[in-house]
Scaffold this motif. Structure first.
Motif, PDB file in Angstrom:
ATOM      1  N   ASN A   1       0.791  -1.231   0.000  1.00 47.28           N
ATOM      2  CA  ASN A   1       0.000   0.000   0.000  1.00 47.28           C
ATOM      3  C   ASN A   1       0.823   1.280   0.000  1.00 47.28           C
ATOM      4  OD1 ASN A   1       1.023  -0.228   2.564  1.00 47.28           O
ATOM      5  ND2 ASN A   1      -0.962  -0.467   3.582  1.00 47.28           N
ATOM      6  N   ALA A   2       2.155   1.149  -0.043  1.00 47.55           N
ATOM      7  CA  ALA A   2       3.001   2.343  -0.024  1.00 47.55           C
ATOM      8  C   ALA A   2       4.419   1.989  -0.438  1.00 47.55           C
ATOM      9  CB  ALA A   2       3.004   2.977   1.369  1.00 47.55           C
ATOM     10  N   LYS A   3       5.154   3.008  -0.785  1.00 42.89           N
ATOM     11  CA  LYS A   3       6.550   2.835  -1.180  1.00 42.89           C
ATOM     12  C   LYS A   3       7.327   4.065  -0.753  1.00 42.89           C
ATOM     13  CE  LYS A   3      10.022   1.150  -3.753  1.00 42.89           C
ATOM     14  NZ  LYS A   3      10.659  -0.179  -3.514  1.00 42.89           N
ATOM     15  N   ALA A   4       8.446   3.856  -0.098  1.00 46.98           N
ATOM     16  CA  ALA A   4       9.300   4.971   0.308  1.00 46.98           C
ATOM     17  C   ALA A   4      10.502   5.070  -0.620  1.00 46.98           C
ATOM     18  CB  ALA A   4       9.772   4.785   1.744  1.00 46.98           C
ATOM     19  N   VAL A   5      10.930   6.296  -0.866  1.00 51.30           N
ATOM     20  CA  VAL A   5      12.103   6.532  -1.704  1.00 51.30           C
ATOM     21  C   VAL A   5      12.993   7.572  -1.031  1.00 51.30           C
ATOM     22  CG1 VAL A   5      10.931   5.945  -3.861  1.00 51.30           C
ATOM     23  CG2 VAL A   5      10.920   8.321  -3.062  1.00 51.30           C
ATOM     24  N   VAL A   6      14.277   7.525  -1.360  1.00 51.98           N
ATOM     25  CA  VAL A   6      15.224   8.518  -0.846  1.00 51.98           C
ATOM     26  C   VAL A   6      15.172   9.740  -1.754  1.00 51.98           C
ATOM     27  CG1 VAL A   6      17.636   9.062  -0.396  1.00 51.98           C
ATOM     28  CG2 VAL A   6      16.758   6.793   0.158  1.00 51.98           C
ATOM     29  N   LEU A   7      14.985  10.903  -1.155  1.00 50.66           N
ATOM     30  CA  LEU A   7      14.997  12.137  -1.940  1.00 50.66           C
ATOM     31  C   LEU A   7      15.358  13.318  -1.061  1.00 50.66           C
ATOM     32  CD1 LEU A   7      14.442  13.597  -4.641  1.00 50.66           C
ATOM     33  CD2 LEU A   7      12.087  13.933  -3.856  1.00 50.66           C
ATOM     34  N   ASP A   8      16.311  14.094  -1.516  1.00 50.90           N
ATOM     35  CA  ASP A   8      16.648  15.376  -0.924  1.00 50.90           C
ATOM     36  C   ASP A   8      16.164  16.425  -1.916  1.00 50.90           C
ATOM     37  OD1 ASP A   8      17.751  17.735  -0.039  1.00 50.90           O
ATOM     38  OD2 ASP A   8      19.753  16.921   0.316  1.00 50.90           O
ATOM     39  N   ILE A   9      15.120  17.169  -1.559  1.00 46.32           N
ATOM     40  CA  ILE A   9      14.511  18.083  -2.532  1.00 46.32           C
ATOM     41  C   ILE A   9      15.387  19.296  -2.840  1.00 46.32           C
ATOM     42  CG2 ILE A   9      12.166  17.373  -1.946  1.00 46.32           C
ATOM     43  CD1 ILE A   9      11.857  20.116  -0.517  1.00 46.32           C
ATOM     44  N   THR A  10      16.530  19.409  -2.173  1.00 47.29           N
ATOM     45  CA  THR A  10      17.446  20.492  -2.522  1.00 47.29           C
ATOM     46  C   THR A  10      18.385  20.086  -3.660  1.00 47.29           C
ATOM     47  OG1 THR A  10      19.169  19.889  -0.915  1.00 47.29           O
ATOM     48  CG2 THR A  10      17.379  21.315  -0.143  1.00 47.29           C
ATOM     49  N   LYS A  11      18.260  18.846  -4.129  1.00 55.23           N
ATOM     50  CA  LYS A  11      19.091  18.352  -5.232  1.00 55.23           C
ATOM     51  C   LYS A  11      18.229  18.215  -6.490  1.00 55.23           C
ATOM     52  CE  LYS A  11      22.322  17.717  -2.103  1.00 55.23           C
ATOM     53  NZ  LYS A  11      23.427  18.687  -1.954  1.00 55.23           N
ATOM     54  N   GLU A  12      18.425  19.118  -7.454  1.00 50.88           N
ATOM     55  CA  GLU A  12      17.566  19.154  -8.638  1.00 50.88           C
ATOM     56  C   GLU A  12      17.609  17.865  -9.442  1.00 50.88           C
ATOM     57  OE1 GLU A  12      17.546  22.448 -11.272  1.00 50.88           O
ATOM     58  OE2 GLU A  12      17.669  23.940  -9.670  1.00 50.88           O
ATOM     59  N   ASN A  13      18.793  17.332  -9.681  1.00 48.87           N
ATOM     60  CA  ASN A  13      18.899  16.103 -10.467  1.00 48.87           C
ATOM     61  C   ASN A  13      18.190  14.940  -9.783  1.00 48.87           C
ATOM     62  OD1 ASN A  13      20.341  17.343 -12.493  1.00 48.87           O
ATOM     63  ND2 ASN A  13      22.348  16.788 -11.663  1.00 48.87           N
ATOM     64  N   GLY A  14      18.278  14.919  -8.467  1.00 53.81           N
ATOM     65  CA  GLY A  14      17.611  13.866  -7.710  1.00 53.81           C
ATOM     66  C   GLY A  14      16.106  13.922  -7.884  1.00 53.81           C
ATOM     67  N   ILE A  15      15.559  15.138  -7.945  1.00 56.41           N
ATOM     68  CA  ILE A  15      14.114  15.304  -8.137  1.00 56.41           C
ATOM     69  C   ILE A  15      13.684  14.729  -9.476  1.00 56.41           C
ATOM     70  CG2 ILE A  15      12.309  17.027  -8.555  1.00 56.41           C
ATOM     71  CD1 ILE A  15      13.632  18.757  -6.398  1.00 56.41           C
TER      72      ILE A  15
END
Length: 277
Positions: free
Chosen positions: A50-64
């Motif tokens: 019912n869910a999925k977690a991912v690693v993301l730092d929203i201060t990194k444009e390429n990561g977004i």
């Protein structure tokens, strides 16, 4: 997938965590972001269907971009984007270094803006979607000692209000959520502070700093009730642009509106005179 797919940033604690849990309980699918791999692993062990977690730092444009592309590739759509990740910060404007200012604006404004810009092309293609910006009553009314945080949320509200008009004809909704003080970790370890302290501001910014820390854990707002209000907002056919949450938010936003109206009326003649005859 028949159920809605929600992408919620910053679900490790506070409103983000409560909202993710409430959406899952409702039966929709949550994709939530954490900054640490260990948090992702722990979350994904608990939620397999019912869910999925991912690693993301929203201060990194390429990561977004990479994150959004992967979500679309795996799930085909994003029905609701909730830009929740952000930081709090307290300190007088003069006390705050430019480095500290940028550390607030990177997640609260630039990261949120990039998330929004990256998801929009997919929503435009589908001619539907809902973007929820988690702002604050401090995104409407400023407080001494909160100026840099206020500025980041004012900026968020500014582009969101304009964008709402731009995307409405395309079938996309935008909502700005403006919570007052909620019982989260915002005023605790999650609160940044200006390193410099100037004594002349002790009765204004300094007093606000002390007050903010003093209410930690005693705030009126219930994150679960707020989450349910946000879910109801996404299901409403006549949802408003802004959703204040909490009695304090109603009071402070009302004070701001009264102040603006008062200034408008006091300066009406001057304003009307500053035009060509």
């Amino acid at each position: 997938m028949k159920n809605k797919i929600w992408l919620i940033t910053g679900i490790s604690s506070g409103l983000g965590k409560a909202l993710a849990e409430s959406v899952i309980e409702k039966g929709d699918f949550v994709i939530g972001t954490f900054r640490k791999e260990s948090q992702v692993e722990e979350f994904n062990k608990k939620h397999t269907n019912n869910a999925k977690a991912v690693v993301l730092d929203i201060t990194k444009e390429n990561g977004i971009k990479n994150c959004i592309d992967k979500i679309i590739s795996d799930y085909g759509k994003i029905d609701v984007l909730v830009n929740n990740a952000g930081v709090g910060f307290v300190g007088a404007v003069e006390e705050t270094s430019m480095e500290e200012v940028r550390s607030v604006f990177e997640p609260n404004f630039f990261g949120t803006l990039k998330m929004t810009q990256t998801v929009l092309p997919f929503m435009r293609k589908e001619k539907k979607g809902h973007i929820i910006q988690i702002s604050s009553h401090g995104g409407v009314k400023a407080f001494a000692g909160f100026g840099i945080y206020n500025a980041s949320k004012f900026a968020l509200e500014g582009f969101s209000e304009a964008m709402a008009q731009e995307v409405a004809p395309l079938g996309i909704k935008v909502s700005i959520v403006e919570p007052g003080p909620f019982r989260t970790n915002f005023a605790g370890t999650g609160l940044g502070q200006a390193e410099s302290v100037i004594d002349d501001y002790s009765e204004t910014a300094g007093a606000f700093r002390i007050k903010l820390k003093g209410v930690n854990g005693k705030q009126e707002g219930d994150p679960i009730k707020a989450s349910k209000a946000i879910i109801n907002l996404t299901n409403s056919k006549d949802s408003t642009l802004r959703l204040p949450l909490g009695k304090v938010a109603l009071m402070t936003i009302g004070m701001k509106l009264d102040s603006v109206k008062s200034d408008l009326e006091k300066n009406r003649e001057i304003a009307e005179s500053a035009v060509y005859d």
